[in-house]
Design a protein around this motif. Structure first.
Motif, PDB file in Angstrom:
ATOM      1  N   ALA A  63     -48.432  -9.658  33.442  1.00 17.77           N
ATOM      2  CA  ALA A  63     -49.790  -9.892  33.932  1.00 17.77           C
ATOM      3  C   ALA A  63     -50.727  -8.732  33.648  1.00 17.77           C
ATOM      4  O   ALA A  63     -51.922  -8.926  33.440  1.00 17.77           O
ATOM      5  N   GLU A  64     -50.171  -7.550  33.619  1.00 14.39           N
ATOM      6  CA  GLU A  64     -51.040  -6.393  33.517  1.00 14.39           C
ATOM      7  C   GLU A  64     -51.350  -5.985  32.094  1.00 14.39           C
ATOM      8  O   GLU A  64     -52.200  -5.124  31.863  1.00 14.39           O
ATOM      9  N   ASN A  65     -50.659  -6.537  31.175  1.00  7.84           N
ATOM     10  CA  ASN A  65     -50.908  -6.181  29.786  1.00  7.84           C
ATOM     11  C   ASN A  65     -51.529  -7.348  29.049  1.00  7.84           C
ATOM     12  O   ASN A  65     -51.035  -8.471  29.129  1.00  7.84           O
ATOM     13  N   ALA A  66     -52.584  -6.999  28.307  1.00  6.66           N
ATOM     14  CA  ALA A  66     -53.228  -8.044  27.525  1.00  6.66           C
ATOM     15  C   ALA A  66     -52.232  -8.628  26.522  1.00  6.66           C
ATOM     16  O   ALA A  66     -52.168  -9.829  26.314  1.00  6.66           O
ATOM     17  N   VAL A  67     -51.487  -7.713  25.923  1.00 10.66           N
ATOM     18  CA  VAL A  67     -50.464  -8.154  24.960  1.00 10.66           C
ATOM     19  C   VAL A  67     -49.183  -7.381  25.231  1.00 10.66           C
ATOM     20  O   VAL A  67     -49.202  -6.158  25.330  1.00 10.66           O
ATOM     21  N   ILE A  68     -48.103  -8.086  25.371  1.00  4.92           N
ATOM     22  CA  ILE A  68     -46.812  -7.413  25.503  1.00  4.92           C
ATOM     23  C   ILE A  68     -45.760  -8.140  24.670  1.00  4.92           C
ATOM     24  O   ILE A  68     -45.719  -9.374  24.633  1.00  4.92           O
ATOM     25  N   VAL A  69     -44.965  -7.319  24.000  1.00 10.38           N
ATOM     26  CA  VAL A  69     -43.885  -7.864  23.187  1.00 10.38           C
ATOM     27  C   VAL A  69     -42.566  -7.517  23.849  1.00 10.38           C
ATOM     28  O   VAL A  69     -42.288  -6.352  24.112  1.00 10.38           O
ATOM     29  N   ILE A  70     -41.788  -8.526  24.135  1.00  9.12           N
ATOM     30  CA  ILE A  70     -40.479  -8.302  24.745  1.00  9.12           C
ATOM     31  C   ILE A  70     -39.425  -8.651  23.704  1.00  9.12           C
ATOM     32  O   ILE A  70     -39.397  -9.770  23.186  1.00  9.12           O
ATOM     33  N   ALA A  71     -38.607  -7.651  23.395  1.00  5.49           N
ATOM     34  CA  ALA A  71     -37.668  -7.851  22.290  1.00  5.49           C
ATOM     35  C   ALA A  71     -36.356  -7.133  22.540  1.00  5.49           C
ATOM     36  O   ALA A  71     -36.255  -6.286  23.415  1.00  5.49           O
ATOM     37  N   ARG A  72     -35.373  -7.501  21.749  1.00  6.39           N
ATOM     38  CA  ARG A  72     -34.085  -6.810  21.812  1.00  6.39           C
ATOM     39  C   ARG A  72     -34.270  -5.410  21.257  1.00  6.39           C
ATOM     40  O   ARG A  72     -35.088  -5.166  20.371  1.00  6.39           O
ATOM     41  N   ARG A  73     -33.438  -4.518  21.776  1.00  2.39           N
ATOM     42  CA  ARG A  73     -33.515  -3.149  21.308  1.00  2.39           C
ATOM     43  C   ARG A  73     -33.150  -3.082  19.829  1.00  2.39           C
ATOM     44  O   ARG A  73     -32.182  -3.687  19.384  1.00  2.39           O
ATOM     45  N   GLY A  74     -33.920  -2.324  19.082  1.00  4.79           N
ATOM     46  CA  GLY A  74     -33.600  -2.107  17.676  1.00  4.79           C
ATOM     47  C   GLY A  74     -33.773  -3.327  16.791  1.00  4.79           C
ATOM     48  O   GLY A  74     -33.319  -3.341  15.657  1.00  4.79           O
ATOM     49  N   CYS A  75     -34.457  -4.343  17.339  1.00  6.50           N
ATOM     50  CA  CYS A  75     -34.645  -5.545  16.538  1.00  6.50           C
ATOM     51  C   CYS A  75     -35.720  -5.290  15.486  1.00  6.50           C
ATOM     52  O   CYS A  75     -36.787  -4.768  15.795  1.00  6.50           O
ATOM     53  N   CYS A  76     -35.423  -5.666  14.283  1.00  5.63           N
ATOM     54  CA  CYS A  76     -36.381  -5.409  13.208  1.00  5.63           C
ATOM     55  C   CYS A  76     -37.537  -6.400  13.236  1.00  5.63           C
ATOM     56  O   CYS A  76     -38.638  -6.086  12.778  1.00  5.63           O
ATOM     57  N   MET A  77     -37.288  -7.571  13.794  1.00  3.52           N
ATOM     58  CA  MET A  77     -38.362  -8.559  13.895  1.00  3.52           C
ATOM     59  C   MET A  77     -39.430  -8.098  14.863  1.00  3.52           C
ATOM     60  O   MET A  77     -40.625  -8.356  14.654  1.00  3.52           O
ATOM     61  N   SER A  78     -39.018  -7.435  15.932  1.00  2.00           N
ATOM     62  CA  SER A  78     -40.018  -6.950  16.873  1.00  2.00           C
ATOM     63  C   SER A  78     -40.877  -5.893  16.196  1.00  2.00           C
ATOM     64  O   SER A  78     -42.068  -5.767  16.474  1.00  2.00           O
ATOM     65  N   HIS A  79     -40.259  -5.159  15.289  1.00  2.00           N
ATOM     66  CA  HIS A  79     -41.011  -4.191  14.493  1.00  2.00           C
ATOM     67  C   HIS A  79     -42.098  -4.883  13.688  1.00  2.00           C
ATOM     68  O   HIS A  79     -43.223  -4.400  13.573  1.00  2.00           O
ATOM     69  N   VAL A  80     -41.750  -6.042  13.145  1.00  2.00           N
ATOM     70  CA  VAL A  80     -42.715  -6.811  12.365  1.00  2.00           C
ATOM     71  C   VAL A  80     -43.888  -7.236  13.241  1.00  2.00           C
ATOM     72  O   VAL A  80     -45.058  -7.092  12.866  1.00  2.00           O
ATOM     73  N   VAL A  81     -43.575  -7.746  14.424  1.00  2.00           N
ATOM     74  CA  VAL A  81     -44.633  -8.195  15.340  1.00  2.00           C
ATOM     75  C   VAL A  81     -45.537  -7.023  15.708  1.00  2.00           C
ATOM     76  O   VAL A  81     -46.765  -7.127  15.684  1.00  2.00           O
ATOM     77  N   LYS A  82     -44.880  -5.916  16.049  1.00  2.00           N
ATOM     78  CA  LYS A  82     -45.654  -4.722  16.427  1.00  2.00           C
ATOM     79  C   LYS A  82     -46.587  -4.307  15.311  1.00  2.00           C
ATOM     80  O   LYS A  82     -47.767  -4.052  15.541  1.00  2.00           O
ATOM     81  N   ARG A  83     -46.063  -4.237  14.097  1.00  2.00           N
ATOM     82  CA  ARG A  83     -46.853  -3.806  12.945  1.00  2.00           C
ATOM     83  C   ARG A  83     -48.028  -4.740  12.698  1.00  2.00           C
ATOM     84  O   ARG A  83     -49.131  -4.306  12.372  1.00  2.00           O
TER      85      ARG A  83
END
Lengths: 361, 145
Positions: free
Chosen positions: B49-69
């Motif tokens: 609720a407090e973050n406009a955008v939040i990404v919840i991902a597995r640790r060390g996941c490369c896909m989350s890196h893609v989303v972040k980038r």
């Protein structure tokens, strides 16, 4: 006697063929001559003359067989020569028969080899890089997905070429927008099918899809995560779609930007994966530790590679769909045609390159 | 178009949960324990609720890196919550409850925009290509321009 033989010679030289006369002449020679030596020398002379004249002389020997039997002392040499000739002919026939048989078996073997090659080619491209797969003893299961893909891809390519041809004809024939729309949607559906095929292949062997081995060399050169780079293609297509409205131009430009950003994100993700993979494989002490746990944990990382291929394909798919939204039907048709022809040219480039004249080694 | 200046993500009002920026690497164990102690449900809800955008991902996941980038490239500085493998199931359940079972199963990486489950990388990519993502981010206050 000499005159007789001279006569004999003369008639032969003239080419008059009178076997009976000649043989009887011969016979007379032998009969009238009690001296064997002389007769043999005569025969020798005749033989010499024989050799000097045309090869047709051989033919004259055959009929003489019957007449030789009449002669009380047929020339042993003649008989022997006849026998030798028979023998030679027989051997020649036998040799010929053996040769033909050899040819037949070789031909069968060739057909077999060609079939094997055809089969192996489908798997061979894959196996050449997949020696490790055979190590594990799973070539059957791993190959079948890829073999199936290669066959499907062949069919897909045929259908694709056909569709491109149809598009070209349709655009030149100025068919209605409704019909054109159908062609365009078929074309897009065909690409969707292609991405689905690739997805299955990636699950079967992601390295294979990443390597682009199923494509021609020039296509492979432009490969990015197992396929084309959307932003590059848009740059190629843009000039082919003139004229476009201001609105369209802006939208296409935005699409190009979005693709570029998405590609960058995926590329950076891939770089991170590459790094992580290398670290995982090299974990511990390379020299002393067992490789098994490290290689096993690297397997998990490899699974993510499938995700990347899928995401890249998803991006390509979405870019195509977005173009379809932006363009008119006619523009979309021209775009699809241009896309198809671009790839055809790349493939032509590949074959030209493969068959270029090279300096002998 | 020039790259937008990244907008600083909001700091939470209470400090129970820890956030990991893409640059720092705060050990997650601390906040996991904190979560367990405090009732993780609320924490997750609060984070979302407090973050406009939040990404919840597995640790060390490369896909989350893609989303972040991708989000960073747009000028968004997303909060990232990394999940340990052992906590995964629990977190998924909580997230599904937050989203009220909408859109089926939650998959990692999961992106929440404006407090609501937006989707995975697929949806982010699709909306980005169609040009819908930026307006959505602006509406959620994650992008200012």
């Amino acid at each position: 006697m000499n005159t007789t033989s001279a006569q004999f010679v003369t008639t032969r030289r003239i080419g008059v063929y009178e076997p009976i006369h000649q043989i009887s002449t011969w016979g007379e020679n032998f009969k009238s001559n009690s001296n064997l030596n002389t007769s043999s020398s005569l025969i020798l002379e005749d033989t010499k003359l024989d050799n000097q004249s045309e090869d047709a002389s051989h033919g004259t020997m055959a009929p003489s067989n019957q007449y030789d039997q009449e002669a009380s002392k047929p020339a042993d040499k003649v008989l022997r020569r006849l026998a030798q000739n028979r023998e030679a002919a027989r051997k020649s026939r036998l040799r010929k028969k053996a040769y033909v048989q050899q040819l037949e078996t070789s031909r069968l073997k060739l057909i077999q080899l060609e079939q094997e090659l055809e089969r192996a080619r489908h798997q061979g491209l894959y196996m050449a890089g997949g020696l490790d797969a055979s190590h594990l003893g799973f070539p059957g299961t791993v190959n079948s997905g890829i073999t199936a893909f290669e066959m499907e891809y062949g069919h897909w390519m045929e259908e694709q070429n056909k569709q491109i041809g149809d598009l070209r004809t349709a655009l030149n024939a100025h068919i209605s927008d409704v019909e054109l729309r159908m062609l365009v949607e078929n074309g897009l559906e065909h690409y969707t099918k292609f991405f689905r095929m690739k997805g299955s292949a990636a699950s079967a062997d992601v390295f294979y899809v990443m390597s682009g081995m199923w494509k021609t060399s020039a296509e492979r050169f432009f490969s990015w995560i197992g396929g084309f780079r959307p932003s590059d293609l848009l740059k190629v297509l843009l000039p082919q779609l003139d004229p476009m409205t201001e609105q369209q131009l802006m939208e296409v430009y935005n699409l190009q930007q979005s693709c570029q950003q998405a590609e960058d994100a995926l590329t950076q993700g891939m770089e991170k994966l590459t790094l992580t993979l290398a670290e995982t494989v090299a974990a511990g002490r390379l020299v002393e530790d067992s490789y098994l746990p490290h290689v096993a944990s690297a397997m998990d990382k490899l699974e993510s590679l499938v995700g990347f291929v899928n995401q890249a394909d998803h991006l390509r798919q979405e870019a195509l769909q977005q173009m379809y939204r932006i363009l008119t039907v006619r523009q979309a048709a021209r775009g699809l045609l241009a896309l198809g022809e671009y790839f055809q040219r790349l493939r032509a480039l590949s074959s030209l390159w493969a068959t270029r004249p090279r300096e002998p080694a | 178009m020039q790259e937008a200046i990244p907008y600083k993500s909001w700091q939470p009002l209470h400090t129970r949960a820890h956030f990991i920026n893409n640059n720092t690497n705060i050990p997650q164990l601390v906040s996991s324990k904190a979560l367990k102690a405090e009732g993780s449900e609320n924490i997750m809800l609060n984070m979302v609720a407090e973050n406009a955008v939040i990404v919840i991902a597995r640790r060390g996941c490369c896909m989350s890196h893609v989303v972040k980038r991708l989000l960073l490239g747009l000028g968004v500085n997303p909060a990232v919550y990394e999940v340990d493998e052992k906590d995964e199931v629990g977190v998924v359940k909580e997230l599904e409850m937050i989203s009220n079972g909408k859109d089926g199963k939650v998959q990692f990486p999961a992106v929440f925009i404006g407090g609501r489950l937006f989707g995975g990388l697929d949806r982010v990519m699709a909306t980005h290509i169609s040009g819908e993502l930026v307006p959505i981010l602006k509406e959620a206050g994650a992008l200012w321009l």
